[in-house]
Design an enzyme around this catalytic site. Structure first.
Site, mmCIF file in Angstrom:
data_model
loop_
_atom_site.group_PDB
_atom_site.id
_atom_site.type_symbol
_atom_site.label_atom_id
_atom_site.label_comp_id
_atom_site.label_asym_id
_atom_site.label_seq_id
_atom_site.Cartn_x
_atom_site.Cartn_y
_atom_site.Cartn_z
ATOM 1 N N ASP A 91 -50.621 -16.635 -72.045
ATOM 2 C CA ASP A 91 -51.729 -15.990 -71.326
ATOM 3 C C ASP A 91 -52.765 -17.041 -70.926
ATOM 4 O O ASP A 91 -52.695 -18.197 -71.344
ATOM 5 C CB ASP A 91 -52.353 -14.876 -72.182
ATOM 6 C CG ASP A 91 -53.042 -15.400 -73.438
ATOM 7 O OD1 ASP A 91 -53.932 -16.259 -73.315
ATOM 8 O OD2 ASP A 91 -52.689 -14.958 -74.557
ATOM 9 N N HIS A 106 -45.658 -23.600 -74.498
ATOM 10 C CA HIS A 106 -44.586 -22.645 -74.179
ATOM 11 C C HIS A 106 -44.681 -22.135 -72.738
ATOM 12 O O HIS A 106 -44.086 -21.114 -72.409
ATOM 13 C CB HIS A 106 -44.601 -21.475 -75.172
ATOM 14 C CG HIS A 106 -44.200 -21.875 -76.559
ATOM 15 N ND1 HIS A 106 -44.330 -21.047 -77.650
ATOM 16 C CD2 HIS A 106 -43.655 -23.022 -77.038
ATOM 17 C CE1 HIS A 106 -43.891 -21.684 -78.744
ATOM 18 N NE2 HIS A 106 -43.493 -22.875 -78.393
ATOM 19 N N THR A 174 -51.128 -17.810 -85.723
ATOM 20 C CA THR A 174 -49.690 -18.025 -85.523
ATOM 21 C C THR A 174 -48.959 -17.837 -86.843
ATOM 22 O O THR A 174 -49.466 -18.220 -87.895
ATOM 23 C CB THR A 174 -49.398 -19.406 -84.875
ATOM 24 O OG1 THR A 174 -47.985 -19.592 -84.804
ATOM 25 C CG2 THR A 174 -50.046 -20.556 -85.615
#
Ligand code: APR
Length: 240
Positions: A91, A106, A174
Protein backbone atom coordinates in the site's frame (compact mmCIF):
# COMPACT_ATOMS: atom_id res chain seq x y z
CA UNK A 1 21.04 5.38 11.43
CA UNK A 2 17.74 3.74 12.30
CA UNK A 3 16.21 1.02 10.12
CA UNK A 4 12.45 0.55 10.42
CA UNK A 5 10.76 -2.52 8.91
CA UNK A 6 6.98 -2.39 8.62
CA UNK A 7 4.43 -5.08 7.79
CA UNK A 8 0.70 -5.44 7.30
CA UNK A 9 -0.07 -4.78 11.00
CA UNK A 10 0.77 -1.09 10.66
CA UNK A 11 -1.99 -0.69 8.07
CA UNK A 12 -4.60 -2.79 9.90
CA UNK A 13 -6.11 0.22 11.69
CA UNK A 14 -6.19 2.01 8.33
CA UNK A 15 -8.74 -0.53 7.11
CA UNK A 16 -6.50 -2.98 5.23
CA UNK A 17 -6.42 -6.67 6.22
CA UNK A 18 -3.29 -8.47 7.35
CA UNK A 19 -2.23 -11.74 5.70
CA UNK A 20 -2.23 -14.13 8.65
CA UNK A 21 -4.64 -14.58 11.53
CA UNK A 22 -8.41 -15.09 11.61
CA UNK A 23 -9.37 -12.31 9.18
CA UNK A 24 -6.14 -12.56 7.18
CA UNK A 25 -6.01 -12.67 3.38
CA UNK A 26 -4.43 -16.14 3.46
CA UNK A 27 -7.53 -17.49 5.21
CA UNK A 28 -9.50 -16.62 2.07
CA UNK A 29 -7.02 -17.32 -0.72
CA UNK A 30 -4.30 -19.93 -1.25
CA UNK A 31 -0.81 -18.51 -1.76
CA UNK A 32 0.09 -21.13 -4.38
CA UNK A 33 -3.01 -20.24 -6.43
CA UNK A 34 -2.78 -16.43 -6.42
CA UNK A 35 0.68 -15.26 -5.37
CA UNK A 36 3.47 -17.32 -6.96
CA UNK A 37 5.20 -17.02 -10.34
CA UNK A 38 4.02 -20.53 -11.27
CA UNK A 39 0.42 -19.41 -10.56
CA UNK A 40 1.06 -16.41 -12.82
CA UNK A 41 2.13 -18.77 -15.63
CA UNK A 42 -0.63 -21.33 -14.99
CA UNK A 43 -3.62 -19.09 -14.37
CA UNK A 44 -2.65 -15.44 -14.90
CA UNK A 45 -6.26 -14.21 -14.78
CA UNK A 46 -6.61 -15.47 -11.21
CA UNK A 47 -3.40 -13.76 -10.05
CA UNK A 48 -4.45 -10.53 -11.78
CA UNK A 49 -7.89 -10.69 -10.12
CA UNK A 50 -6.30 -11.11 -6.69
CA UNK A 51 -3.94 -8.16 -7.32
CA UNK A 52 -6.84 -6.07 -8.68
CA UNK A 53 -8.76 -6.69 -5.44
CA UNK A 54 -5.76 -5.62 -3.32
CA UNK A 55 -5.35 -2.47 -5.47
CA UNK A 56 -9.07 -1.65 -5.10
CA UNK A 57 -8.81 -2.11 -1.31
CA UNK A 58 -5.88 0.34 -1.11
CA UNK A 59 -7.90 2.89 -3.08
CA UNK A 60 -11.17 2.43 -1.20
CA UNK A 61 -12.50 5.66 0.34
CA UNK A 62 -12.18 4.65 4.01
CA UNK A 63 -8.50 3.67 3.76
CA UNK A 64 -6.14 6.37 5.02
CA UNK A 65 -2.89 6.62 6.99
CA UNK A 66 -3.20 6.20 10.76
CA UNK A 67 -1.13 7.82 13.54
CA UNK A 68 1.59 5.15 13.18
CA UNK A 69 2.26 6.10 9.54
CA UNK A 70 2.28 9.81 10.43
CA UNK A 71 4.63 9.23 13.36
CA UNK A 72 7.17 7.44 11.15
CA UNK A 73 7.03 10.25 8.57
CA UNK A 74 7.72 12.69 11.40
CA UNK A 75 10.62 10.54 12.60
CA UNK A 76 12.15 10.55 9.11
CA UNK A 77 11.78 14.32 8.86
CA UNK A 78 12.97 15.26 12.36
CA UNK A 79 15.47 12.62 13.55
CA UNK A 80 19.08 13.77 13.77
CA UNK A 81 20.37 10.77 11.80
CA UNK A 82 19.08 8.93 8.77
CA UNK A 83 15.92 6.82 9.12
CA UNK A 84 15.61 4.12 6.45
CA UNK A 85 12.04 2.95 6.07
CA UNK A 86 11.67 -0.53 4.61
CA UNK A 87 8.17 -1.91 4.13
CA UNK A 88 6.78 -5.28 3.13
CA UNK A 89 3.50 -3.51 2.39
CA UNK A 90 2.32 -2.83 -1.12
CA UNK A 91 0.00 0.00 0.00
CA UNK A 92 0.99 3.67 -0.30
CA UNK A 93 0.03 4.72 3.24
CA UNK A 94 3.59 5.66 4.28
CA UNK A 95 3.80 7.99 1.28
CA UNK A 96 0.33 9.44 1.94
CA UNK A 97 1.46 10.19 5.51
CA UNK A 98 4.44 12.14 4.14
CA UNK A 99 7.32 9.64 4.05
CA UNK A 100 9.41 10.49 1.02
CA UNK A 101 11.79 7.54 0.83
CA UNK A 102 10.17 4.14 1.29
CA UNK A 103 11.83 0.90 0.18
CA UNK A 104 8.90 -1.28 -0.91
CA UNK A 105 10.69 -4.63 -0.83
CA UNK A 106 7.55 -6.55 -1.90
CA UNK A 107 6.59 -4.06 -4.61
CA UNK A 108 3.75 -1.57 -4.92
CA UNK A 109 0.09 -2.32 -5.51
CA UNK A 110 -0.53 0.95 -7.32
CA UNK A 111 2.14 0.34 -9.96
CA UNK A 112 2.50 -1.95 -12.98
CA UNK A 113 5.70 -3.23 -14.59
CA UNK A 114 6.64 -4.31 -18.09
CA UNK A 115 7.68 -7.97 -18.18
CA UNK A 116 9.92 -7.22 -21.17
CA UNK A 117 11.82 -3.99 -20.35
CA UNK A 118 11.13 -3.58 -16.62
CA UNK A 119 9.55 -0.12 -17.00
CA UNK A 120 7.48 0.75 -13.91
CA UNK A 121 4.45 3.04 -14.10
CA UNK A 122 1.64 4.21 -11.81
CA UNK A 123 -1.46 2.07 -12.29
CA UNK A 124 -4.74 2.56 -10.44
CA UNK A 125 -7.18 0.68 -12.69
CA UNK A 126 -7.71 -3.06 -12.96
CA UNK A 127 -4.95 -4.87 -14.83
CA UNK A 128 -5.81 -7.80 -17.10
CA UNK A 129 -2.51 -8.75 -18.72
CA UNK A 130 -3.71 -7.51 -22.10
CA UNK A 131 -2.09 -4.09 -21.69
CA UNK A 132 0.88 -3.03 -23.85
CA UNK A 133 4.00 -1.39 -22.40
CA UNK A 134 3.95 2.37 -23.04
CA UNK A 135 7.76 2.44 -23.02
CA UNK A 136 9.02 -0.44 -25.21
CA UNK A 137 5.60 -1.06 -26.84
CA UNK A 138 5.76 -4.80 -26.09
CA UNK A 139 2.30 -6.37 -26.53
CA UNK A 140 0.37 -7.65 -23.49
CA UNK A 141 3.41 -7.00 -21.33
CA UNK A 142 2.19 -5.28 -18.15
CA UNK A 143 2.00 -7.19 -14.86
CA UNK A 144 1.41 -6.08 -11.25
CA UNK A 145 4.53 -4.53 -9.67
CA UNK A 146 4.14 -6.93 -6.76
CA UNK A 147 6.80 -9.43 -5.70
CA UNK A 148 5.33 -12.93 -5.83
CA UNK A 149 6.36 -15.62 -3.37
CA UNK A 150 9.17 -17.20 -5.38
CA UNK A 151 10.51 -13.92 -6.74
CA UNK A 152 13.45 -11.86 -5.46
CA UNK A 153 12.44 -8.94 -3.21
CA UNK A 154 13.37 -5.44 -4.37
CA UNK A 155 16.01 -3.02 -2.99
CA UNK A 156 17.97 -5.80 -1.28
CA UNK A 157 21.33 -4.06 -1.93
CA UNK A 158 20.16 -0.82 -0.26
CA UNK A 159 18.52 -2.75 2.59
CA UNK A 160 21.60 -4.85 3.35
CA UNK A 161 23.81 -1.73 3.36
CA UNK A 162 21.43 -0.03 5.82
CA UNK A 163 21.29 -3.15 8.03
CA UNK A 164 25.12 -3.14 8.13
CA UNK A 165 25.23 0.49 9.26
CA UNK A 166 22.26 0.99 11.57
CA UNK A 167 22.44 1.48 15.34
CA UNK A 168 18.79 0.61 15.96
CA UNK A 169 16.49 -1.79 14.12
CA UNK A 170 12.73 -1.56 14.69
CA UNK A 171 10.19 -4.04 13.36
CA UNK A 172 6.55 -2.91 13.32
CA UNK A 173 3.40 -4.91 12.58
CA UNK A 174 4.93 -8.00 11.03
CA UNK A 175 4.50 -11.63 12.04
CA UNK A 176 8.07 -12.64 11.10
CA UNK A 177 6.79 -15.36 8.76
CA UNK A 178 8.36 -14.35 5.46
CA UNK A 179 12.07 -14.26 4.61
CA UNK A 180 14.30 -12.44 3.91
CA UNK A 181 12.51 -9.71 5.96
CA UNK A 182 12.04 -12.04 8.95
CA UNK A 183 15.82 -12.59 9.06
CA UNK A 184 16.82 -8.90 9.24
CA UNK A 185 16.62 -8.82 13.04
CA UNK A 186 19.14 -11.67 13.42
CA UNK A 187 21.57 -10.07 10.95
CA UNK A 188 21.53 -6.82 12.93
CA UNK A 189 21.53 -8.49 16.34
CA UNK A 190 24.68 -10.40 15.39
CA UNK A 191 26.48 -7.02 15.41
CA UNK A 192 25.19 -6.31 18.93
CA UNK A 193 22.79 -3.62 17.73
CA UNK A 194 19.55 -2.81 19.62
CA UNK A 195 16.54 -4.46 18.06
CA UNK A 196 13.00 -3.51 18.95
CA UNK A 197 9.70 -5.20 18.13
CA UNK A 198 6.48 -3.14 18.11
CA UNK A 199 3.53 -5.39 17.36
CA UNK A 200 0.08 -6.37 18.53
CA UNK A 201 1.42 -9.69 19.80
CA UNK A 202 4.77 -11.52 19.92
CA UNK A 203 5.96 -12.40 16.42
CA UNK A 204 7.46 -15.73 15.40
CA UNK A 205 10.97 -14.35 15.91
CA UNK A 206 10.28 -12.51 19.16
CA UNK A 207 13.32 -14.21 20.72
CA UNK A 208 15.68 -12.41 18.33
CA UNK A 209 14.70 -8.92 19.57
CA UNK A 210 16.43 -7.22 22.47
CA UNK A 211 13.23 -5.33 23.41
CA UNK A 212 9.54 -5.62 22.57
CA UNK A 213 6.36 -3.63 23.17
CA UNK A 214 2.88 -4.85 22.37
CA UNK A 215 -0.28 -2.96 21.45
CA UNK A 216 -2.01 -1.37 18.46
CA UNK A 217 0.47 0.36 16.13
CA UNK A 218 -1.55 3.61 16.22
CA UNK A 219 -0.76 3.85 19.94
CA UNK A 220 2.70 2.37 20.45
CA UNK A 221 4.43 3.75 17.34
CA UNK A 222 3.73 7.46 18.10
CA UNK A 223 4.93 6.87 21.69
CA UNK A 224 8.13 5.26 20.42
CA UNK A 225 8.72 8.13 17.98
CA UNK A 226 8.15 10.74 20.70
CA UNK A 227 10.70 9.03 22.88
CA UNK A 228 13.31 8.85 20.10
CA UNK A 229 12.81 12.51 19.14
CA UNK A 230 13.01 13.67 22.75
CA UNK A 231 16.19 11.62 23.26
CA UNK A 232 14.52 9.51 25.93
CA UNK A 233 14.56 6.17 24.21
CA UNK A 234 17.24 4.60 26.38
CA UNK A 235 18.04 0.93 25.79
CA UNK A 236 15.98 -1.45 27.91
CA UNK A 237 14.09 1.47 29.45
CA UNK A 238 11.03 -0.71 29.91
CA UNK A 239 8.77 1.85 28.24
CA UNK A 240 7.91 2.67 24.66
N1 APR B 1 -0.96 -2.97 15.36
C1 APR B 1 0.21 -3.66 15.35
N2 APR B 1 0.34 -4.91 14.87
C2 APR B 1 -0.76 -5.50 14.38
C3 APR B 1 -2.02 -4.87 14.36
C4 APR B 1 -2.10 -3.55 14.87
N3 APR B 1 -3.24 -2.85 14.89
N4 APR B 1 -2.92 -5.73 13.82
C5 APR B 1 -2.24 -6.84 13.53
N5 APR B 1 -0.94 -6.73 13.87
C6 APR B 1 0.15 -7.71 13.73
C7 APR B 1 -0.30 -9.15 13.85
O1 APR B 1 -0.32 -9.53 15.21
C8 APR B 1 0.78 -9.88 13.04
O2 APR B 1 1.85 -10.26 13.86
O3 APR B 1 0.67 -7.58 12.44
C9 APR B 1 1.23 -8.83 12.03
C10 APR B 1 0.80 -9.07 10.60
O4 APR B 1 1.39 -10.26 10.15
P1 APR B 1 1.15 -10.79 8.66
O5 APR B 1 -0.30 -10.81 8.35
O6 APR B 1 1.88 -12.07 8.54
O7 APR B 1 1.79 -9.65 7.74
P2 APR B 1 3.31 -9.45 7.34
O8 APR B 1 4.22 -9.89 8.43
O9 APR B 1 3.45 -8.07 6.83
O10 APR B 1 3.44 -10.46 6.13
C11 APR B 1 4.67 -10.53 5.43
O11 APR B 1 3.71 -12.04 3.88
O12 APR B 1 2.02 -12.78 2.53
C12 APR B 1 3.16 -12.05 2.58
O13 APR B 1 3.85 -10.52 0.99
C13 APR B 1 3.01 -10.62 2.11
O14 APR B 1 4.31 -8.70 2.79
C14 APR B 1 3.56 -9.82 3.25
C15 APR B 1 4.42 -10.82 3.99
Amino acid sequence: MIVILTGAGISRESGLPTFRGVDGLWEKARIEEVATSSALRRDPARVYRFCNAMRAAILSPGVAPNPAHYALARLQAEAAGEVVLVTQNIDDLHERAGSEEVLHMHGEGLKARCRRCGFVLCWEKDLFGSEDCPECKARKALRPHIVLFDEEPLYMGEIRRALDLCGLFVSIGTSGSVYPAAGFVSLVRARGVRTLELNLEPSLNRGAFSEAFYGPASEIVPKFVNRVLSGKHAPNSGKV
